[in-house]
Write a protein that holds these residues in place. Structure first.
Motif, short mmCIF file in Angstrom:
data_model
loop_
_atom_site.label_atom_id
_atom_site.label_comp_id
_atom_site.label_asym_id
_atom_site.label_seq_id
_atom_site.Cartn_x
_atom_site.Cartn_y
_atom_site.Cartn_z
N PRO A 19 34.38 39.63 33.62
CA PRO A 19 33.26 40.19 34.39
C PRO A 19 31.91 39.61 33.99
N GLU A 20 31.69 39.40 32.69
CA GLU A 20 30.42 38.83 32.24
C GLU A 20 30.27 37.39 32.74
N GLU A 21 31.33 36.60 32.60
CA GLU A 21 31.31 35.22 33.09
C GLU A 21 31.13 35.17 34.60
N SER A 22 31.70 36.16 35.28
CA SER A 22 31.63 36.19 36.74
C SER A 22 30.21 36.48 37.22
N ARG A 23 29.52 37.40 36.54
CA ARG A 23 28.12 37.67 36.91
C ARG A 23 27.26 36.43 36.68
N ALA A 24 27.52 35.75 35.59
CA ALA A 24 26.78 34.51 35.31
C ALA A 24 27.10 33.45 36.37
N PHE A 25 28.34 33.46 36.86
CA PHE A 25 28.72 32.49 37.88
C PHE A 25 27.99 32.78 39.19
N ILE A 26 27.86 34.06 39.55
CA ILE A 26 27.12 34.41 40.77
C ILE A 26 25.68 33.92 40.66
N GLU A 27 25.07 34.14 39.51
CA GLU A 27 23.70 33.69 39.30
C GLU A 27 23.60 32.17 39.40
N GLN A 28 24.63 31.48 38.92
CA GLN A 28 24.66 30.02 39.03
C GLN A 28 24.72 29.58 40.50
N VAL A 29 25.58 30.24 41.28
CA VAL A 29 25.70 29.90 42.72
C VAL A 29 24.39 30.21 43.43
N LEU A 30 23.74 31.32 43.04
CA LEU A 30 22.44 31.64 43.64
C LEU A 30 21.42 30.53 43.37
N GLY A 31 21.46 30.01 42.15
CA GLY A 31 20.53 28.95 41.80
C GLY A 31 20.79 27.66 42.56
N GLU A 32 22.04 27.47 42.99
CA GLU A 32 22.41 26.26 43.72
C GLU A 32 22.23 26.43 45.22
N THR A 33 22.06 27.68 45.69
CA THR A 33 22.03 27.94 47.13
C THR A 33 20.61 27.83 47.69
N ASP A 57 37.94 53.80 39.84
CA ASP A 57 37.83 52.51 39.15
C ASP A 57 38.12 51.41 40.17
N LEU A 58 37.16 50.51 40.34
CA LEU A 58 37.28 49.46 41.35
C LEU A 58 37.34 48.09 40.68
N SER A 59 38.42 47.37 40.92
CA SER A 59 38.59 46.03 40.37
C SER A 59 38.66 45.04 41.51
N PHE A 60 37.75 44.07 41.51
CA PHE A 60 37.73 43.02 42.54
C PHE A 60 37.94 41.67 41.88
N VAL A 61 38.77 40.84 42.49
CA VAL A 61 38.85 39.42 42.12
C VAL A 61 38.63 38.62 43.39
N GLN A 62 37.62 37.78 43.38
CA GLN A 62 37.27 36.97 44.54
C GLN A 62 37.44 35.49 44.22
N GLU A 63 38.00 34.75 45.17
CA GLU A 63 38.04 33.30 45.01
C GLU A 63 36.62 32.73 45.08
N GLU A 64 36.37 31.70 44.32
CA GLU A 64 35.06 31.07 44.28
C GLU A 64 34.54 30.71 45.66
N VAL A 65 35.42 30.21 46.53
CA VAL A 65 34.98 29.76 47.85
C VAL A 65 34.33 30.87 48.65
N THR A 66 34.74 32.12 48.40
CA THR A 66 34.16 33.24 49.16
C THR A 66 32.70 33.47 48.79
N LEU A 67 32.28 32.98 47.63
CA LEU A 67 30.89 33.11 47.20
C LEU A 67 30.04 31.94 47.67
N ARG A 68 30.69 30.91 48.16
CA ARG A 68 29.96 29.70 48.53
C ARG A 68 29.89 29.48 50.04
#
Length: 284
Positions: free
Chosen positions: A270-284, A169-180
């Motif tokens: 996790p669901e909100e986080s996947r949506a957030f990644i998609e949001q950052v992708l759309g902004e990148t 079981d793998l649990s990751f928490v990443q700060e937003e800045v690491t995705l940007r």
């Protein structure tokens, strides 16, 4: 100048003090020396024939230098060893990776649960090869090209954890800045985020994002890692606790688990986080 150009004398890595791989490296070195001497070749002549420097050859034969696979292939060819020297590449496979990485990989291979919080860069298990190479490439003092490739290969090898059966079981928490942060450029970041989405969908993975707008949490002092094993034992470390040293005693582990638990509770789901990644992708 050998077949490897200016890096011919760097075709390998020094054995680290106390490394358990040392006896294997020494045995390989002895075999190379015995076969060279049996062929009646002195070191200068042998170096000229295989295209590597005398200093490197002497280090390999003394067992203080880990030879690269292509070095052993060339030795096999020149000495007519019929594949016996090349076969030693298998013995040195683990030695491709630095000692501390091998030790970490051993722990990860035993773990049944991993809790991983990162606040500065994406965790190594989440990185694509090109992202890892770009990230390691900004280190100062810079890695030599050979060292850089060794570090990248070691990081990629650790990702075999996702293919284990049963999977941990793998649990990751990443700060937003690491995705940007556009490590390696915008297009590389996009590919990394797309990879992150795929990893986040794996059944064994819980991936969460800690928004930068959050006022504060117990991870402000740095990375937290907790690994739990099948026998009930555990190990962990944190940049901001116990001088960054690994711990395995119950009391410090409880502290790390408490901090991680609060961080996880305050992060996006996790669901909100996947949506957030998609949001950052759309902004990148």
């Amino acid at each position: 100048m050998g077949a490897d150009g200016e890096g011919a004398d760097e075709a390998g890595w020094d054995v680290e003090p106390g490394d358990e791989i040392a006896p294997v490296v020494e045995a390989v070195g002895r075999q190379v020396k015995l076969r060279r001497e049996a062929a009646g070749m002195r070191v200068p002549e042998f170096g000229e024939a295989i295209g590597y420097g005398e200093d490197l050859i002497r280090k390999v034969e003394r067992g203080v230098r880990i030879p690269r696979p292509e070095f052993l292939d060339k030795v096999d060819e020149v000495l007519g060893a019929g594949g016996l020297v090349s076969a030693m590449k298998k013995d040195l496979e683990k030695a491709r990776y630095p000692k501390k990485v091998r030790e970490l990989a051993k722990l990860e291979a035993r773990a049944v649960e991993l809790q991983l919080y990162s606040n500065h860069n994406l965790h190594g298990l989440l990185q694509t090869e090109e992202y890892a190479r770009a990230l390691l490439g900004v280190r100062r003092p810079a890695y030599l090209p050979d060292e850089l490739e060794r570090m990248v290969a070691a990081r990629m090898a650790r990702k075999s954890i996702f293919g284990r059966s049963p999977a941990p079981d793998l649990s990751f928490v990443q700060e937003e800045v690491t995705l940007r942060r556009p490590i390696g450029g915008t297009m590389l970041l996009r590919r990394q985020l797309e990879h992150l989405l795929e990893v986040a969908k794996l059944p064994c993975v819980q991936f969460q994002v800690m928004p930068t707008c959050h006022e504060g949490h117990p991870g402000m002092s740095g990375l937290i890692e907790v690994l739990k094993f099948g026998d009930g034992s555990a190990a962990g470390r944190s940049d901001g606790a116990f001088n960054g040293r690994p711990v395995s005693d119950p009391r410090p582990l409880r502290i790390l688990e408490l901090r991680y638990g609060i961080i996880r509770a305050q992060a996006l789901t996790p669901e909100e986080s996947r949506a957030f990644i998609e949001q950052v992708l759309g902004e990148t």
